[in-house]
Motif scaffolding. Structure first.
Motif, PDB file in Angstrom:
ATOM      1  N   LEU B  46      -9.791  -4.938 -11.705  1.00 31.09           N
ATOM      2  CA  LEU B  46     -10.639  -4.588 -10.565  1.00 31.09           C
ATOM      3  C   LEU B  46      -9.832  -4.022  -9.417  1.00 31.09           C
ATOM      4  O   LEU B  46     -10.182  -2.983  -8.853  1.00 31.09           O
ATOM      5  N   SER B  47      -8.746  -4.734  -9.026  1.00 29.17           N
ATOM      6  CA  SER B  47      -8.039  -4.305  -7.819  1.00 29.17           C
ATOM      7  C   SER B  47      -6.629  -4.858  -7.800  1.00 29.17           C
ATOM      8  O   SER B  47      -6.308  -5.813  -8.512  1.00 29.17           O
ATOM      9  N   TYR B  48      -5.811  -4.231  -6.956  1.00 30.03           N
ATOM     10  CA  TYR B  48      -4.426  -4.652  -6.769  1.00 30.03           C
ATOM     11  C   TYR B  48      -4.092  -4.553  -5.290  1.00 30.03           C
ATOM     12  O   TYR B  48      -4.381  -3.543  -4.650  1.00 30.03           O
ATOM     13  N   PHE B  60     -16.906  -3.474  -4.355  1.00 29.55           N
ATOM     14  CA  PHE B  60     -15.882  -4.513  -4.402  1.00 29.55           C
ATOM     15  C   PHE B  60     -14.767  -4.207  -3.400  1.00 29.55           C
ATOM     16  O   PHE B  60     -14.336  -3.068  -3.278  1.00 29.55           O
ATOM     17  N   SER B  61     -14.306  -5.266  -2.723  1.00 33.24           N
ATOM     18  CA  SER B  61     -13.163  -5.155  -1.823  1.00 33.24           C
ATOM     19  C   SER B  61     -12.243  -6.329  -2.080  1.00 33.24           C
ATOM     20  O   SER B  61     -12.703  -7.411  -2.458  1.00 33.24           O
ATOM     21  N   SER B  62     -10.956  -6.131  -1.860  1.00 37.40           N
ATOM     22  CA  SER B  62     -10.003  -7.227  -2.009  1.00 37.40           C
ATOM     23  C   SER B  62      -9.080  -7.243  -0.809  1.00 37.40           C
ATOM     24  O   SER B  62      -8.662  -6.197  -0.310  1.00 37.40           O
ATOM     25  N   PHE B  63      -8.767  -8.468  -0.371  1.00 40.11           N
ATOM     26  CA  PHE B  63      -7.963  -8.679   0.837  1.00 40.11           C
ATOM     27  C   PHE B  63      -6.743  -9.505   0.490  1.00 40.11           C
ATOM     28  O   PHE B  63      -6.801 -10.379  -0.377  1.00 40.11           O
ATOM     29  N   LEU B  64      -5.645  -9.227   1.197  1.00 37.10           N
ATOM     30  CA  LEU B  64      -4.426  -9.997   0.985  1.00 37.10           C
ATOM     31  C   LEU B  64      -3.780 -10.330   2.321  1.00 37.10           C
ATOM     32  O   LEU B  64      -3.689  -9.463   3.204  1.00 37.10           O
ATOM     33  N   SER B  65      -3.327 -11.591   2.440  1.00 41.13           N
ATOM     34  CA  SER B  65      -2.458 -11.999   3.543  1.00 41.13           C
ATOM     35  C   SER B  65      -1.200 -12.596   2.931  1.00 41.13           C
ATOM     36  O   SER B  65      -1.235 -13.712   2.391  1.00 41.13           O
ATOM     37  N   ARG B  66      -0.118 -11.884   2.980  1.00 42.24           N
ATOM     38  CA  ARG B  66       1.122 -12.327   2.332  1.00 42.24           C
ATOM     39  C   ARG B  66       1.687 -13.560   3.022  1.00 42.24           C
ATOM     40  O   ARG B  66       2.189 -14.468   2.371  1.00 42.24           O
ATOM     41  N   SER B  67       1.591 -13.622   4.333  1.00 42.12           N
ATOM     42  CA  SER B  67       2.183 -14.755   5.065  1.00 42.12           C
ATOM     43  C   SER B  67       1.414 -16.045   4.792  1.00 42.12           C
ATOM     44  O   SER B  67       1.998 -17.130   4.797  1.00 42.12           O
ATOM     45  N   LYS B  68       0.123 -15.935   4.537  1.00 47.27           N
ATOM     46  CA  LYS B  68      -0.703 -17.130   4.305  1.00 47.27           C
ATOM     47  C   LYS B  68      -0.853 -17.455   2.824  1.00 47.27           C
ATOM     48  O   LYS B  68      -1.425 -18.493   2.479  1.00 47.27           O
TER      49      LYS B  68
END
Lengths: 114, 108
Positions: B46-48, B60-68
């Motif tokens: 689906l997503s990267y 579809f949407s995907s979110f990332l927080s690397r610090s959290k």
């Protein structure tokens, strides 16, 4: 035709029997993987191979062996099947040139060990 | 280990919006994949996400927080065909580590 093909798709066998699951791919990918999937546990890595001469154990390799016969072929063997190896098995491939590339999965092989 | 956690089951109504959360261990982390898997079928990509922020692909949407150590998959305008399992997977070095999957049921 599927890019990643697994055979057999379904197999029922008895405890102690030797089983081979085969995987072939037409994507030209160097990296090939075998995973098993169990309800509630997700996909777990059994073995992986980055080229024909490279074989690596994954998280749950005990009771399994693999062979990379060619770039396009990667087979998984259960030398003496036991009931807790009943699971859905997936072969997957990934391009060796991209660390951002996704896994491409075969259609799965459902194995039941009685 | 590199534990990937996500809820095991969710239910939503057709036409609604649903957010599926995923948490992961940040040590050695490279990027985050989401896959969809219908029952008895192969997972499909689906997503990267590799950078912080939101990636949108149609419904579809995907979110990332690397610090959290946190990601979510957002599904809008839910359809019955969206009933499936959604797999969160982190990459660590050369390998993928999968979460248990979230089984989403879309009700009429």
């Amino acid at each position: 035709d599927a890019d990643v093909t697994q055979t057999p798709r379904n197999r029922i066998t008895k405890t102690g029997k030797r089983i081979m699951l085969e995987c072939s791919q037409t994507k030209g990918h160097d990296r090939m993987y075998w995973y098993r999937q169990d309800p509630g546990l997700g996909l777990r890595l059994i073995y992986y191979s980055f080229d024909v001469k490279d074989i690596n154990k994954g998280e749950i390799s005990d009771g399994y062996s693999v062979s990379r016969q060619a770039q396009a072929k990667f087979s998984l063997s259960l030398e003496s099947a036991i009931p807790n190896q009943t699971a859905l098995y997936f072969c997957a491939t990934r391009s060796g040139g991209l660390n951002t590339g996704e896994l491409f999965f075969g259609e799965g092989s459902r194995l039941t060990v009685l | 280990g590199q534990n990937i956690d996500q809820p095991t089951e969710m239910t939503a109504t057709e036409g609604a919006i649903v957010q599926i959360n995923c948490t992961y261990q940040t040590s050695g982390f490279n990027g985050l994949f989401w896959y969809q898997q219908h029952a008895g079928e192969a997972p499909t990509f689906l997503s990267y996400n590799v950078l912080d922020g939101l990636e949108e692909k149609g419904r579809f949407s995907s979110f990332l927080s690397r610090s959290k150590g946190y990601s979510y998959l957002l599904l809008k305008e839910l359809q019955m065909k969206d009933s499936a399992s959604y797999l969160c997977a982190g990459t660590y070095g050369q390998n993928f580590v999968f979460g248990p999957g979230t089984r989403l049921s879309v009700l009429p």
